[in-house]
Motif scaffolding. Structure first.
Motif, PDB file in Angstrom:
ATOM      1  N   ASP A 139      -6.132   2.280  14.784  1.00  0.00           N
ATOM      2  CA  ASP A 139      -4.955   2.673  13.591  1.00  0.00           C
ATOM      3  C   ASP A 139      -6.058   3.188  12.651  1.00  0.00           C
ATOM      4  OD1 ASP A 139      -3.780   2.633  11.184  1.00  0.00           O
ATOM      5  OD2 ASP A 139      -2.753   0.156  11.563  1.00  0.00           O
ATOM      6  N   SER A 187       1.071   9.195   5.712  1.00  0.00           N
ATOM      7  CA  SER A 187       2.034   8.384   4.808  1.00  0.00           C
ATOM      8  C   SER A 187       0.937   7.734   3.698  1.00  0.00           C
ATOM      9  CB  SER A 187       2.689   7.462   5.563  1.00  0.00           C
ATOM     10  OG  SER A 187       1.736   6.772   6.566  1.00  0.00           O
ATOM     11  N   LYS A 188      -0.177   7.243   3.963  1.00  0.00           N
ATOM     12  CA  LYS A 188      -1.026   6.734   3.001  1.00  0.00           C
ATOM     13  C   LYS A 188      -1.569   7.761   2.157  1.00  0.00           C
ATOM     14  CE  LYS A 188      -0.206   2.811   4.406  1.00  0.00           C
ATOM     15  NZ  LYS A 188       0.822   2.018   3.858  1.00  0.00           N
ATOM     16  N   ALA A 219       0.739  -1.122  -0.026  1.00  0.00           N
ATOM     17  CA  ALA A 219       0.067   0.066   0.017  1.00  0.00           C
ATOM     18  C   ALA A 219       0.871   1.473  -0.097  1.00  0.00           C
ATOM     19  CB  ALA A 219      -0.944   0.015   1.203  1.00  0.00           C
ATOM     20  N   HIS A 239      -5.787   5.055   7.422  1.00  0.00           N
ATOM     21  CA  HIS A 239      -6.245   5.253   6.133  1.00  0.00           C
ATOM     22  C   HIS A 239      -7.419   6.361   6.198  1.00  0.00           C
ATOM     23  CE1 HIS A 239      -4.239   2.052   4.062  1.00  0.00           C
ATOM     24  NE2 HIS A 239      -4.505   1.146   5.051  1.00  0.00           N
ATOM     25  N   GLY A 271       6.597   5.055  12.429  1.00  0.00           N
ATOM     26  CA  GLY A 271       5.601   4.300  11.598  1.00  0.00           C
ATOM     27  C   GLY A 271       4.222   3.989  12.746  1.00  0.00           C
ATOM     28  N   VAL A 272       3.225   3.797  11.876  1.00  0.00           N
ATOM     29  CA  VAL A 272       2.105   3.425  12.702  1.00  0.00           C
ATOM     30  C   VAL A 272       2.223   1.847  13.157  1.00  0.00           C
ATOM     31  CG1 VAL A 272      -0.346   2.580  12.157  1.00  0.00           C
ATOM     32  CG2 VAL A 272       0.482   4.930  11.753  1.00  0.00           C
ATOM     33  N   VAL A 273       2.923   1.150  12.343  1.00  0.00           N
ATOM     34  CA  VAL A 273       3.234  -0.317  12.586  1.00  0.00           C
ATOM     35  C   VAL A 273       4.166  -0.159  14.114  1.00  0.00           C
ATOM     36  CG1 VAL A 273       4.366  -2.587  11.919  1.00  0.00           C
ATOM     37  CG2 VAL A 273       3.066  -1.404  10.429  1.00  0.00           C
ATOM     38  N   TYR A 275      -5.281  -6.568   8.471  1.00  0.00           N
ATOM     39  CA  TYR A 275      -3.715  -6.066   7.948  1.00  0.00           C
ATOM     40  C   TYR A 275      -2.916  -7.077   8.680  1.00  0.00           C
ATOM     41  CZ  TYR A 275       0.257  -2.940   7.658  1.00  0.00           C
ATOM     42  OH  TYR A 275       1.500  -2.359   7.405  1.00  0.00           O
ATOM     43  N   CYS A 303      -8.737  -1.399  13.338  1.00  0.00           N
ATOM     44  CA  CYS A 303      -8.486  -0.850  12.081  1.00  0.00           C
ATOM     45  C   CYS A 303      -9.445  -0.307  11.672  1.00  0.00           C
ATOM     46  CB  CYS A 303      -8.065  -1.920  11.079  1.00  0.00           C
ATOM     47  SG  CYS A 303      -6.988  -1.499   9.681  1.00  0.00           S
ATOM     48  N   ASN A 317      -8.650  -2.126   6.859  1.00  0.00           N
ATOM     49  CA  ASN A 317      -7.859  -2.983   5.781  1.00  0.00           C
ATOM     50  C   ASN A 317      -7.831  -4.401   6.155  1.00  0.00           C
ATOM     51  OD1 ASN A 317      -5.923  -3.422   4.024  1.00  0.00           O
ATOM     52  ND2 ASN A 317      -4.223  -2.713   4.963  1.00  0.00           N
TER      53      ASN A 317
HETATM   54  C1  LIG Z   1      -3.943  -0.558   8.701  1.00  0.00           C
HETATM   55  C2  LIG Z   1      -2.582  -0.141   8.299  1.00  0.00           C
HETATM   56  N1  LIG Z   1      -1.614   0.190   9.465  1.00  0.00           N
HETATM   57  C3  LIG Z   1      -0.248   0.622   9.075  1.00  0.00           C
HETATM   58  C4  LIG Z   1       0.232   0.665   7.903  1.00  0.00           C
HETATM   59  C5  LIG Z   1       1.774   0.778   7.882  1.00  0.00           C
HETATM   60  O1  LIG Z   1       2.128   2.013   8.597  1.00  0.00           O
HETATM   61  P1  LIG Z   1       3.545   2.464   8.769  1.00  0.00           P
HETATM   62  O2  LIG Z   1       4.236   2.625   7.279  1.00  0.00           O
HETATM   63  O3  LIG Z   1       3.350   3.995   9.093  1.00  0.00           O
HETATM   64  O4  LIG Z   1       4.105   1.626   9.765  1.00  0.00           O
HETATM   65  C6  LIG Z   1      -0.493   0.313   6.869  1.00  0.00           C
HETATM   66  C7  LIG Z   1       0.196   0.156   5.418  1.00  0.00           C
HETATM   67  O5  LIG Z   1      -0.325  -0.565   4.752  1.00  0.00           O
HETATM   68  C8  LIG Z   1      -1.737  -0.280   7.159  1.00  0.00           C
HETATM   69  O6  LIG Z   1      -2.657  -0.666   6.039  1.00  0.00           O
END
Ligand SMILES: Cc1ncc(COP(=O)(O)O)c(C=O)c1O
Length: 400
Positions: free
Chosen positions: A203, A237-238, A39, A206, A97-99, A123, A171, A175
């Protein structure tokens, strides 16, 4: 101003995993073949961001940098104007990052063996965040309802009420199912999570990519009680294709939770901050790129319409899920009657279609494909034609 949503810059050899994967799997791929998987977008950057970063480089020094008050104000203004959420600058914590942020939140707010709820399929890094931290997946399967998915709230409440369940990783929008959770659904989630003391890690990466006719609600804006029992994970970022700049904004409205999270982050990574260009790109995007985003959403919507109407004519066996949000189209290909590994092979080797395979999002995803629509429409049209040619020998259907 009309922006460029037609140019693709091929990213072979530039460190893009999905482009490298395409090249390795199909070195002779045609000119019109681009990956539709991971994505990020195949659109050139908004010119405001490119010009703004150039101007910034001309006058700045690339030393260590914290988020400035002006940066935080810009983030909050975006939340207020775009989402009607009155977020405060002091709630924002930086993360690469969100992850990273949901991995950290799981470690910070639960202990080994604790249960973490997920609405699945979902996700895939969310599963990994739970298993690699030795937490227990509390699986709340979404229920298929025609071309969309619903939450089984009886099941959700039963699982939330288990004293071992400590977190819910939400989420929103979802996603890969593309659902925008309604206010009513979010209220029910909030009531249940507050009642059973389950902390919500929300999260919303999106949340700017909402399709025409739908409205997104920020979870924390629901009520004071919901706000005090959640972390909201956001990023540009998205929305503006800035993932490579690794800048996200984690909102923690509850002061006690914020202190706890900040202390945890400092202990595990010394000094949490993002990079100076990421902050600047985010500020420029939020301050100046709203109209780029609106046009981007209409291209994504058009791409979705193209696929839906083509499938209705040529592949009625494929069910396309409603795209309420995100640029990731979730499609059930099981009606073609081919094993899911065979679908993957035909798509990659014969049709040159590089999707994210549904099974990576959980067992319910077998036979599904996730199509990244953030690309110029001509590449969607070319892909549909390749698909038609490749599948003619597998499907005995006059529609082809
Ligand atoms: C639901 C979701 N969270 C987090 C991410 C990625 O987040 P980041 O790149 O900030 O770690 C994505 C990427 O596809 C996503 O779909």
């Amino acid at each position: 101003m009309k922006y460029d949503f037609e140019t693709v810059r091929k990213r072979y050899g530039m460190g893009s995993g999905k482009w490298d994967e395409l090249q390795a799997a199909k070195p002779d791929a045609g000119e019109d073949t681009i990956p539709f998987s991971v994505a990020d977008m195949e659109f050139v950057q908004a010119p405001e961001i490119v010009d703004g970063l150039k101007a910034f480089l001309d006058k700045s020094v690339l030393g260590y940098a914290n988020a400035t008050p002006a940066f935080k104000e810009s983030v909050c203004r975006w939340m207020r104007n775009r989402h009607g959420w009155d977020a405060q600058p002091e709630w924002i914590l930086p993360s690469h990052g969100v992850v990273d942020a949901f991995y950290a939140a799981i470690r910070c707010f639960s202990k080994e063996g604790d249960g973490v709820m997920l609405l699945t399929p979902v996700y895939y890094p969310m599963y990994m965040a739970i298993s690699s931290n030795n937490r227990k997946l509390v699986d709340c399967p979404l229920v298929r309802n025609g071309s969309t998915y619903d939450i089984d709230f009886d099941d959700f409440e039963k699982k939330a009420s288990d004293p071992n369940t400590k977190l819910f990783l939400l989420c929103s929008p979802h996603n890969p199912c593309g659902r925008v959770w309604t206010k009513e659904e979010l209220r029910k989630m909030a009531d249940i999570c507050c009642r059973y003391n389950v902390l919500v890690i929300d999260d919303e990466i999106h949340h700017d990519l909402i399709m025409p006719g739908y409205e997104h609600f920020v979870y924390a804006a629901l009520s004071r009680e919901a706000e005090q029992n959640c972390l909201v994970l956001t990023a540009p970022s998205k929305t503006f294709n800035l993932a490579g700049l690794q800048t996200s904004n984690i909102f923690v409205p509850n002061e006690k939770l914020r202190e706890q999270f900040l202390t945890f982050m400092k202990r595990s990574s010394a000094n949490p901050k993002c990079n100076i260009l990421g902050y600047e790109a985010c500020r420029i995007a939020y301050d100046h790129c709203g109209s780029w985003l609106d046009q981007c959403i209409s291209v994504i919507h058009e791409n979705k319409e193209r696929i839906t109407s083509y499938f209705a004519r040529h592949f009625p066996q494929i069910q396309v899920c409603e795209l309420q949000a995100t640029y990731l189209l979730w499609m059930d290909w099981n009606g073609l009657g081919l094993p899911y590994k065979e679908l993957e092979r035909i798509n990659r080797q014969e049709a040159e279609l590089f999707f994210d395979e549904g099974y990576i999002f959980g067992a319910q995803g077998e036979g599904f494909e996730r199509w990244n629509l953030a690309c110029p429409t001509q590449y969607i049209d070319a892909a549909l034609e390749r698909m038609n040619r490749a599948y003619s020998k597998y499907i005995n259907d006059s529609a082809l």
